[in-house]
Write a protein that holds these residues in place. Sequence first.
Motif, mmCIF file in Angstrom:
data_model
loop_
_atom_site.group_PDB
_atom_site.id
_atom_site.type_symbol
_atom_site.label_atom_id
_atom_site.label_comp_id
_atom_site.label_asym_id
_atom_site.label_seq_id
_atom_site.Cartn_x
_atom_site.Cartn_y
_atom_site.Cartn_z
ATOM 1 N N GLU A 141 0.802 -1.219 0.000
ATOM 2 C CA GLU A 141 0.000 0.000 0.000
ATOM 3 C C GLU A 141 0.841 1.279 0.000
ATOM 4 N N THR A 142 2.134 1.164 0.351
ATOM 5 C CA THR A 142 2.991 2.353 0.376
ATOM 6 C C THR A 142 3.870 2.480 -0.868
ATOM 7 N N THR A 143 3.815 1.528 -1.752
ATOM 8 C CA THR A 143 4.670 1.563 -2.947
ATOM 9 C C THR A 143 4.370 2.787 -3.807
ATOM 10 N N ARG A 144 5.439 3.511 -4.161
ATOM 11 C CA ARG A 144 5.337 4.625 -5.107
ATOM 12 C C ARG A 144 6.485 4.480 -6.100
ATOM 13 N N GLY A 179 7.771 11.684 -15.711
ATOM 14 C CA GLY A 179 8.250 11.237 -14.403
ATOM 15 C C GLY A 179 7.117 10.916 -13.451
ATOM 16 N N ALA A 180 5.974 10.519 -13.989
ATOM 17 C CA ALA A 180 4.775 10.287 -13.187
ATOM 18 C C ALA A 180 4.999 9.244 -12.102
ATOM 19 N N SER A 181 4.425 9.487 -10.938
ATOM 20 C CA SER A 181 4.482 8.537 -9.830
ATOM 21 C C SER A 181 3.246 7.647 -9.887
ATOM 22 N N ILE A 182 3.462 6.341 -9.801
ATOM 23 C CA ILE A 182 2.351 5.402 -9.840
ATOM 24 C C ILE A 182 2.328 4.565 -8.572
ATOM 25 N N ASN A 183 1.163 4.034 -8.259
ATOM 26 C CA ASN A 183 1.009 3.241 -7.040
ATOM 27 C C ASN A 183 0.994 1.744 -7.352
ATOM 28 N N ALA A 184 0.707 0.955 -6.323
ATOM 29 C CA ALA A 184 0.756 -0.499 -6.475
ATOM 30 C C ALA A 184 -0.266 -1.011 -7.478
ATOM 31 N N ARG A 185 -1.469 -0.448 -7.470
ATOM 32 C CA ARG A 185 -2.493 -0.889 -8.420
ATOM 33 C C ARG A 185 -2.051 -0.600 -9.851
ATOM 34 N N LEU A 188 0.602 -3.104 -10.943
ATOM 35 C CA LEU A 188 -0.004 -4.382 -11.317
ATOM 36 C C LEU A 188 -0.654 -4.280 -12.694
ATOM 37 N N ASP A 189 -1.388 -3.209 -12.922
ATOM 38 C CA ASP A 189 -2.085 -3.032 -14.199
ATOM 39 C C ASP A 189 -1.122 -2.955 -15.376
ATOM 40 N N LEU A 190 0.061 -2.349 -15.144
ATOM 41 C CA LEU A 190 1.001 -2.091 -16.232
ATOM 42 C C LEU A 190 2.079 -3.163 -16.365
ATOM 43 N N GLY A 191 1.993 -4.212 -15.559
ATOM 44 C CA GLY A 191 2.973 -5.284 -15.646
ATOM 45 C C GLY A 191 4.300 -4.963 -14.986
ATOM 46 N N MET A 192 4.316 -3.991 -14.076
ATOM 47 C CA MET A 192 5.541 -3.644 -13.369
ATOM 48 C C MET A 192 5.609 -4.307 -11.994
ATOM 49 N N ALA A 193 4.580 -5.019 -11.629
ATOM 50 C CA ALA A 193 4.545 -5.764 -10.372
ATOM 51 C C ALA A 193 3.718 -7.025 -10.599
ATOM 52 N N ASP A 194 3.931 -7.994 -9.715
ATOM 53 C CA ASP A 194 3.246 -9.279 -9.869
ATOM 54 C C ASP A 194 2.165 -9.520 -8.827
ATOM 55 N N ARG A 195 2.414 -9.094 -7.597
ATOM 56 C CA ARG A 195 1.438 -9.355 -6.535
ATOM 57 C C ARG A 195 1.421 -8.221 -5.525
ATOM 58 N N PHE A 196 0.226 -7.978 -4.975
ATOM 59 C CA PHE A 196 0.075 -7.032 -3.876
ATOM 60 C C PHE A 196 0.006 -7.814 -2.570
ATOM 61 N N VAL A 197 0.882 -7.451 -1.640
ATOM 62 C CA VAL A 197 0.889 -8.056 -0.305
ATOM 63 C C VAL A 197 0.894 -6.920 0.719
ATOM 64 N N PRO A 198 -0.030 -6.901 1.663
ATOM 65 C CA PRO A 198 -0.029 -5.831 2.661
ATOM 66 C C PRO A 198 1.304 -5.744 3.395
ATOM 67 N N ARG A 199 1.765 -4.528 3.614
ATOM 68 C CA ARG A 199 3.065 -4.310 4.239
ATOM 69 C C ARG A 199 3.203 -5.058 5.567
ATOM 70 N N GLU A 200 2.136 -5.085 6.360
ATOM 71 C CA GLU A 200 2.201 -5.679 7.697
ATOM 72 C C GLU A 200 2.454 -7.188 7.665
ATOM 73 N N LYS A 238 -6.976 -5.063 -1.706
ATOM 74 C CA LYS A 238 -6.568 -4.035 -0.747
ATOM 75 C C LYS A 238 -5.655 -2.978 -1.359
ATOM 76 N N ALA A 239 -5.347 -3.128 -2.625
ATOM 77 C CA ALA A 239 -4.480 -2.154 -3.291
ATOM 78 C C ALA A 239 -5.207 -0.814 -3.439
ATOM 79 N N PRO A 240 -4.470 0.276 -3.490
ATOM 80 C CA PRO A 240 -5.101 1.591 -3.677
ATOM 81 C C PRO A 240 -5.747 1.711 -5.050
ATOM 82 N N GLY A 241 -6.552 2.717 -5.224
ATOM 83 C CA GLY A 241 -7.244 2.914 -6.491
ATOM 84 C C GLY A 241 -6.298 3.239 -7.633
ATOM 85 N N ALA A 242 -6.667 2.795 -8.814
ATOM 86 C CA ALA A 242 -5.832 3.014 -9.994
ATOM 87 C C ALA A 242 -5.815 4.486 -10.400
#
Length: 375
Positions: A141-144, A179-185, A188-200, A238-242
């Motif tokens: 959830e904190t990924t930027r 230089g846009a900042s993107i979040n975890a969602r 995932l949508d753009l193929g730059m990540a594979d899975r969302f796991v809550p930080r805790e 649980k990922a943030p909004g796209a």
Amino acid sequence: MSHDLVRFERRPAAGGGCIGIATLNAPKALNALSLEMIELLDEKLEEWAQDPDVHAVWLDGEGDKAFCAGGDVVALVRELKREQEAGRGVGSYASHYFSAEYRLDYRLHTYPKPLLVWADGIVMGGGLGLTAGGRHRLVTETTRIAMPEITIGLYPDIGASWFLNKMPPGVGLYLGLTGASINARDALDLGMADRFVPRERRDELLARLCDCHFAPGHVDDAEALVCDVLGEFEAPEKAPGAQVWPQLDHITSLTLKGRVEDAVAAILGDDRDDDWLSANRARLEKGCPLTAHLAWRMLERHRHSSLADAFRDELVVSIQCNVLGDFAEGVRALLIDKDKSPQWRHRDVASVGSADLAAMFGAPWGNGPGPLDDL
């Protein structure tokens, strides 16, 4: 060389052997990658790749703010200044640094064992280079994530010339230009990540991986076990909004142009009322005109190339950004003097001449062999 800059641990697995854990350990610098860190990590990853007792590798960063906020660009500028004052070897440190960084990134992309990257917090520039090569790229959830090179006179490197081309048409270019900042969602949508796991759940996930009974030397079995465990922990709901996907058609309309000047003009002339788009426009407006050309040209050159070819080309351009381009001025303005008033060599994108652009692609070693020819 301080071995504390990267911590290494072999955490025992239940059935014998271990999980290799590498932690970037410069939290005060947001784990920015120094040359020493790159060399330490590359050496250990090579060792672990050959060690049958290491079943999988986990890569993360110390602290709760950043996995890795990029390369140590201040050190690059400092060394360039020393070379210029000495009147010799100008660009030598840049050549050494970028060669080592891209070699490490390529190793990650081609790693023979399950490689998990915990991309928590800030992931920028060189940090994205480490993340992109992971077999299992885990976001929270904190990924930027950002490639903000437009602000410092570099360009999207670390293999981005190759992997930004894998995104929907125009999106990779948009990220590179703004230089846009993107979040975890978004990742995932753009193929730059594979899975969302809550930080805790980080520590719990690591413990569960170590509970696995890996069969020594059986990489496919190890991969299957890792996938099963990650399936227990992922929680994409649980990922943030796209931010990107709702704007996909709009971004495409802005960037699918015949010239970089036209794409930049479209983005800067966009009046859609959206905070994310507005911040991106502002970043591009103040950004380096030469960077915009390089982002466009590198994506064009590597639409159909191999990853190795992209890294070899990026090495040339990155060195020349240091020696001939705006990189030193951009870093000075943003990170050294912090006046945020860079004096770019060109007034705007339309002012960048063909000769200036062509010079960025001249290999410092001429027609001889390059440092990454063996990739």
